[in-house]
Design a protein around this motif. Structure first.
Motif, PDB file in Angstrom:
ATOM      1  N   LYS A 146      11.461  98.728  62.802  1.00  0.00           N
ATOM      2  CA  LYS A 146      12.538  98.673  61.949  1.00  0.00           C
ATOM      3  C   LYS A 146      13.719  99.704  61.995  1.00  0.00           C
ATOM      4  O   LYS A 146      13.349 100.564  61.418  1.00  0.00           O
ATOM      5  CB  LYS A 146      12.267  98.007  60.607  1.00  0.00           C
ATOM      6  CG  LYS A 146      11.405  96.657  60.679  1.00  0.00           C
ATOM      7  CD  LYS A 146      11.447  96.195  59.165  1.00  0.00           C
ATOM      8  CE  LYS A 146      10.364  94.815  59.413  1.00  0.00           C
ATOM      9  NZ  LYS A 146      10.341  94.392  58.291  1.00  0.00           N
ATOM     10  N   TYR A 147      14.960  99.487  62.208  1.00  0.00           N
ATOM     11  CA  TYR A 147      16.013 100.505  61.905  1.00  0.00           C
ATOM     12  C   TYR A 147      15.844 100.625  60.560  1.00  0.00           C
ATOM     13  O   TYR A 147      16.027  99.611  59.627  1.00  0.00           O
ATOM     14  CB  TYR A 147      17.297  99.849  62.637  1.00  0.00           C
ATOM     15  CG  TYR A 147      18.117 100.943  62.454  1.00  0.00           C
ATOM     16  CD1 TYR A 147      18.373 102.354  62.965  1.00  0.00           C
ATOM     17  CD2 TYR A 147      19.481 100.522  61.593  1.00  0.00           C
ATOM     18  CE1 TYR A 147      19.157 103.135  62.710  1.00  0.00           C
ATOM     19  CE2 TYR A 147      20.545 101.693  61.500  1.00  0.00           C
ATOM     20  CZ  TYR A 147      20.497 102.882  61.917  1.00  0.00           C
ATOM     21  OH  TYR A 147      21.271 103.860  61.614  1.00  0.00           O
ATOM     22  N   ASP A 148      16.237 101.596  60.144  1.00  0.00           N
ATOM     23  CA  ASP A 148      16.436 101.958  58.536  1.00  0.00           C
ATOM     24  C   ASP A 148      17.676 101.442  57.898  1.00  0.00           C
ATOM     25  O   ASP A 148      17.446 101.058  56.734  1.00  0.00           O
ATOM     26  CB  ASP A 148      16.057 103.355  57.994  1.00  0.00           C
ATOM     27  CG  ASP A 148      15.717 103.582  56.752  1.00  0.00           C
ATOM     28  OD1 ASP A 148      16.243 102.581  55.794  1.00  0.00           O
ATOM     29  OD2 ASP A 148      15.040 104.584  56.352  1.00  0.00           O
ATOM     30  N   GLY A 149      18.700 101.127  58.530  1.00  0.00           N
ATOM     31  CA  GLY A 149      19.880 100.863  57.876  1.00  0.00           C
ATOM     32  C   GLY A 149      20.323  99.292  57.996  1.00  0.00           C
ATOM     33  O   GLY A 149      19.478  98.845  58.828  1.00  0.00           O
ATOM     34  N   LEU A 150      21.580  99.195  57.758  1.00  0.00           N
ATOM     35  CA  LEU A 150      21.990  97.885  58.066  1.00  0.00           C
ATOM     36  C   LEU A 150      22.368  97.561  59.515  1.00  0.00           C
ATOM     37  O   LEU A 150      22.811  98.597  60.211  1.00  0.00           O
ATOM     38  CB  LEU A 150      23.318  97.575  57.324  1.00  0.00           C
ATOM     39  CG  LEU A 150      23.236  97.233  55.603  1.00  0.00           C
ATOM     40  CD1 LEU A 150      24.730  97.202  55.208  1.00  0.00           C
ATOM     41  CD2 LEU A 150      22.399  96.121  55.511  1.00  0.00           C
ATOM     42  N   ALA A 151      21.722  96.516  60.343  1.00  0.00           N
ATOM     43  CA  ALA A 151      22.096  96.423  61.838  1.00  0.00           C
ATOM     44  C   ALA A 151      22.440  94.980  62.031  1.00  0.00           C
ATOM     45  O   ALA A 151      22.018  94.600  63.190  1.00  0.00           O
ATOM     46  CB  ALA A 151      20.752  96.790  62.350  1.00  0.00           C
ATOM     47  N   ALA A 152      23.125  94.351  60.933  1.00  0.00           N
ATOM     48  CA  ALA A 152      23.334  92.928  61.177  1.00  0.00           C
ATOM     49  C   ALA A 152      22.250  91.963  61.755  1.00  0.00           C
ATOM     50  O   ALA A 152      22.553  91.180  62.851  1.00  0.00           O
ATOM     51  CB  ALA A 152      24.606  92.916  62.110  1.00  0.00           C
ATOM     52  N   GLY A 153      21.002  92.179  61.273  1.00  0.00           N
ATOM     53  CA  GLY A 153      19.949  91.058  61.819  1.00  0.00           C
ATOM     54  C   GLY A 153      19.601  91.640  63.278  1.00  0.00           C
ATOM     55  O   GLY A 153      18.347  90.908  63.680  1.00  0.00           O
ATOM     56  N   LYS A 154      20.072  92.737  63.903  1.00  0.00           N
ATOM     57  CA  LYS A 154      19.445  93.222  65.123  1.00  0.00           C
ATOM     58  C   LYS A 154      18.430  94.305  65.042  1.00  0.00           C
ATOM     59  O   LYS A 154      18.019  94.701  66.246  1.00  0.00           O
ATOM     60  CB  LYS A 154      20.771  93.396  66.022  1.00  0.00           C
ATOM     61  CG  LYS A 154      21.529  92.079  66.170  1.00  0.00           C
ATOM     62  CD  LYS A 154      22.665  92.427  67.058  1.00  0.00           C
ATOM     63  CE  LYS A 154      23.370  91.081  67.243  1.00  0.00           C
ATOM     64  NZ  LYS A 154      24.706  90.947  66.580  1.00  0.00           N
ATOM     65  N   GLY A 155      18.032  94.651  63.941  1.00  0.00           N
ATOM     66  CA  GLY A 155      17.717  96.306  63.698  1.00  0.00           C
ATOM     67  C   GLY A 155      16.043  96.135  63.505  1.00  0.00           C
ATOM     68  O   GLY A 155      15.243  96.971  63.199  1.00  0.00           O
ATOM     69  N   VAL A 156      15.502  94.703  64.106  1.00  0.00           N
ATOM     70  CA  VAL A 156      13.994  94.712  63.905  1.00  0.00           C
ATOM     71  C   VAL A 156      13.204  94.331  65.349  1.00  0.00           C
ATOM     72  O   VAL A 156      13.982  93.098  65.807  1.00  0.00           O
ATOM     73  CB  VAL A 156      13.487  93.449  62.742  1.00  0.00           C
ATOM     74  CG1 VAL A 156      12.004  93.137  62.911  1.00  0.00           C
ATOM     75  CG2 VAL A 156      13.850  94.146  61.443  1.00  0.00           C
ATOM     76  N   VAL A 157      12.522  94.824  65.876  1.00  0.00           N
ATOM     77  CA  VAL A 157      11.612  94.319  66.998  1.00  0.00           C
ATOM     78  C   VAL A 157      10.246  94.297  66.671  1.00  0.00           C
ATOM     79  O   VAL A 157       9.593  94.856  66.240  1.00  0.00           O
ATOM     80  CB  VAL A 157      11.743  95.518  68.125  1.00  0.00           C
ATOM     81  CG1 VAL A 157      11.119  95.135  69.461  1.00  0.00           C
ATOM     82  CG2 VAL A 157      13.228  95.546  68.390  1.00  0.00           C
ATOM     83  N   VAL A 158       9.653  92.879  66.914  1.00  0.00           N
ATOM     84  CA  VAL A 158       8.242  92.844  66.705  1.00  0.00           C
ATOM     85  C   VAL A 158       7.632  92.850  68.112  1.00  0.00           C
ATOM     86  O   VAL A 158       8.027  92.013  69.042  1.00  0.00           O
ATOM     87  CB  VAL A 158       7.933  91.247  66.226  1.00  0.00           C
ATOM     88  CG1 VAL A 158       6.453  90.856  66.285  1.00  0.00           C
ATOM     89  CG2 VAL A 158       8.544  90.959  64.995  1.00  0.00           C
ATOM     90  N   ALA A 159       7.014  93.868  68.438  1.00  0.00           N
ATOM     91  CA  ALA A 159       6.596  94.454  69.920  1.00  0.00           C
ATOM     92  C   ALA A 159       5.218  93.889  70.099  1.00  0.00           C
ATOM     93  O   ALA A 159       4.415  94.212  69.293  1.00  0.00           O
ATOM     94  CB  ALA A 159       6.624  95.796  70.142  1.00  0.00           C
ATOM     95  N   THR A 160       5.012  93.376  71.116  1.00  0.00           N
ATOM     96  CA  THR A 160       3.455  92.688  71.705  1.00  0.00           C
ATOM     97  C   THR A 160       2.911  93.818  72.428  1.00  0.00           C
ATOM     98  O   THR A 160       1.767  93.598  72.879  1.00  0.00           O
ATOM     99  CB  THR A 160       3.416  91.329  72.015  1.00  0.00           C
ATOM    100  OG1 THR A 160       4.470  91.269  73.069  1.00  0.00           O
ATOM    101  CG2 THR A 160       4.042  90.205  70.953  1.00  0.00           C
ATOM    102  N   THR A 161       3.511  94.679  73.064  1.00  0.00           N
ATOM    103  CA  THR A 161       2.889  95.731  73.975  1.00  0.00           C
ATOM    104  C   THR A 161       3.380  97.139  73.620  1.00  0.00           C
ATOM    105  O   THR A 161       4.413  97.012  72.719  1.00  0.00           O
ATOM    106  CB  THR A 161       3.348  95.436  75.425  1.00  0.00           C
ATOM    107  OG1 THR A 161       4.718  95.889  75.651  1.00  0.00           O
ATOM    108  CG2 THR A 161       3.080  94.228  75.878  1.00  0.00           C
ATOM    109  N   HIS A 162       2.707  98.177  74.164  1.00  0.00           N
ATOM    110  CA  HIS A 162       2.923  99.365  73.491  1.00  0.00           C
ATOM    111  C   HIS A 162       4.029  99.860  74.245  1.00  0.00           C
ATOM    112  O   HIS A 162       5.067 100.667  73.594  1.00  0.00           O
ATOM    113  CB  HIS A 162       1.859 100.388  73.658  1.00  0.00           C
ATOM    114  CG  HIS A 162       1.039 100.266  72.522  1.00  0.00           C
ATOM    115  ND1 HIS A 162      -0.426  99.965  72.843  1.00  0.00           N
ATOM    116  CD2 HIS A 162       1.068 100.518  71.258  1.00  0.00           C
ATOM    117  CE1 HIS A 162      -0.821  99.922  71.484  1.00  0.00           C
ATOM    118  NE2 HIS A 162      -0.133 100.238  70.531  1.00  0.00           N
TER     119      HIS A 162
END
Ligand code: AMP
Ligand code: GLY
Length: 422
Positions: A146-162
């Motif tokens: 997760k990006y720490d600041g405001l990112a208009a809902g685009k700052g989160v990645v749920v990663a399934t691989t390294h």
């Protein structure tokens, strides 16, 4: 009687403006900047909301008794603080309290200090790119970056691989969002729900739980969006869950924020993961959610103007709320083709009057504009078709029958809103 200025222009603000206008305590409502749907019933004004002095001057000149701030940006910029300095009552948190949303690292550290249940995490500063990569490479999968600041809902990645996790870390350190650090956290399983708590710094009233549909495609597929539809009350959140949420999440948050000198006044949006009896916080937002609000307010029987005013003044008045759970509501978002990526604007919209022939249906405007009396698309999320019903199935049926009556080129929507609950 309240003279209210509402800040914002989306579907959420259209729903807020309708609820405020239904309130017997509302004498006058201005909305800045509003939208063509809001303008049907309220007075829309042009104000530069980043110019805090200009907003304060408007309030003082027009004897505004309450300012309600819809979106996160003005809250993160400290609009509430500037208005409170002029002794104007505000329903919305201070800039310091808004960090619960504007900094994921702040929010996670706060939850850790106050033992609020959430996924285990580590925070990395903007200088710790290499450390973040090493940590991510060893983390169990899936891992959430997760990006720490405001990112208009685009700052989160749920990663399934390294590999995916590494790319997400690199992307966030690339500076596309800014130069804040990141948070890396464990993956929570369960079902997501949104619960809003109206807070006066000390006390709370929780509203009906809702469920959003964040992905663009049916069956929760495709890209993340601002939200493609919602329903409330969401049966997956039981009365027992709501009690847990009040005791284990909102209560310690209110006490902790007050102890730390930043009492929380406004709408606390608890983004939750529910797994059996267990409730974890995925995120906090410091404002109403969009499109959940359209449903939550639809099932709320209250003098919303008096409720918000009492919260803003630190005297939360539960008697302003007659019921938080009147029937059911379903909201289906009509989006532009291409959303959440690029899309065309300026396409004519027809059929709203026909859709609203059902008295239980309200079409909230999100991204529309008006030119020479013609209604045009003007955003990714264009309209939110919201229906009330005695049962969830009734609300869903009414919403989709209304959706069929509205047309614009490229009209895109999910056909499975609330399907999980039916
Ligand atoms: P957020 O902006 O923090 O709400 O994250 C956006 C979306 O990513 C959430 O609505 C969840 O679907 C997902 N998400 C975020 N954090 C987690 C987590 N720790 N575990 C599982 N899913 C998550
Ligand atoms: N619907 C999610 C949000 O408003 O952030």
């Amino acid at each position: 009687m309240e003279r209210i200025l509402l800040i914002g222009s989306g579907g959420r603000e259209h729903a807020l403006s309708s609820a405020l206008l239904r309130s017997s305590s509302c004498e006058k409502l201005w909305v800045a900047p509003g939208n063509p749907g809001i303008a049907r019933d309220a007075e829309c004004i042009q104000l530069n909301v980043s110019d805090h002095l200009a907003v304060a001057r408007f309030c003082l000149k027009n004897n505004v008794t309450l300012v309600v701030i819809g979106p996160e940006q003005p809250l993160a910029e400290g609009l509430s603080d500037a208005l409170r300095e002029e002794n104007i009552d505000v329903f919305g948190p201070s800039q310091a309290a808004a960090q619960l949303e504007s900094s994921k690292g702040f929010s996670k550290d706060f939850m850790a200090r106050h033992h609020i249940p959430t996924a285990p995490y580590r925070r990395f500063t903007s200088a710790q790119h290499a450390d973040a990569l090493t940590y991510t490479a060893q983390h169990a999968l899936p891992v959430v970056v997760k990006y720490d600041g405001l990112a208009a809902g685009k700052g989160v990645v749920v990663a399934t691989t390294h590999d995916e996790a590494r790319d997400a870390v690199d992307m966030m350190y690339d500076g596309v969002f800014g130069s804040d650090g990141i948070v890396i956290e464990g993956f929570l399983i369960g079902h997501e729900a949104s619960v809003f708590a109206i807070c006066d710094g000390r006390d709370m009233i929780t509203l009906a739980p809702a469920q959003d549909h964040k992905r663009i495609g049916d069956g929760d597929t495709g890209k993340n969006t601002g939200g493609m539809g919602a329903y409330a009350p969401a049966p997956l959140v039981t009365e027992a869950h709501l009690a847990t949420i009040r005791q284990k999440i909102v209560r310690p948050l209110l006490d902790g924020m007050r102890e730390e000198g930043m009492p929380f006044i406004g709408c606390l949006f608890c983004g939750l993961m529910i797994d059996g009896d267990e409730v974890n916080v995925v995120e906090f937002n410091v404002r109403f959610g969009d499109p959940e609000t359209q449903c939550v307010l639809s099932v709320l029987d209250a003098d919303v103007a008096a409720l918000f005013a009492s919260a803003a003044r630190g005297e939360l008045d539960a008697s302003t709320v007659r019921s938080t759970h009147v029937g059911f509501a379903c909201n289906v978002v009509l989006a532009s083709k291409g959303y959440p990526d690029s899309y065309a604007k300026g396409l004519p919209i027809i059929g709203i009057t026909a859709a609203e022939i059902d008295p239980q249906v309200t079409v909230y405007h999100a991204g529309t504009s008006e030119q020479d009396g013609e209604l045009l698309t003007n955003g990714g999320r264009v309209l939110g078709v919201t229906a009330a019903g005695d049962t969830l199935a009734d609300a869903v049926g009414r919403a989709y029958r209304a959706v069929d009556k509205i047309e614009f080129h490229g009209k895109t929507y999910r056909k499975d809103i609330a399907a999980k609950a039916l």
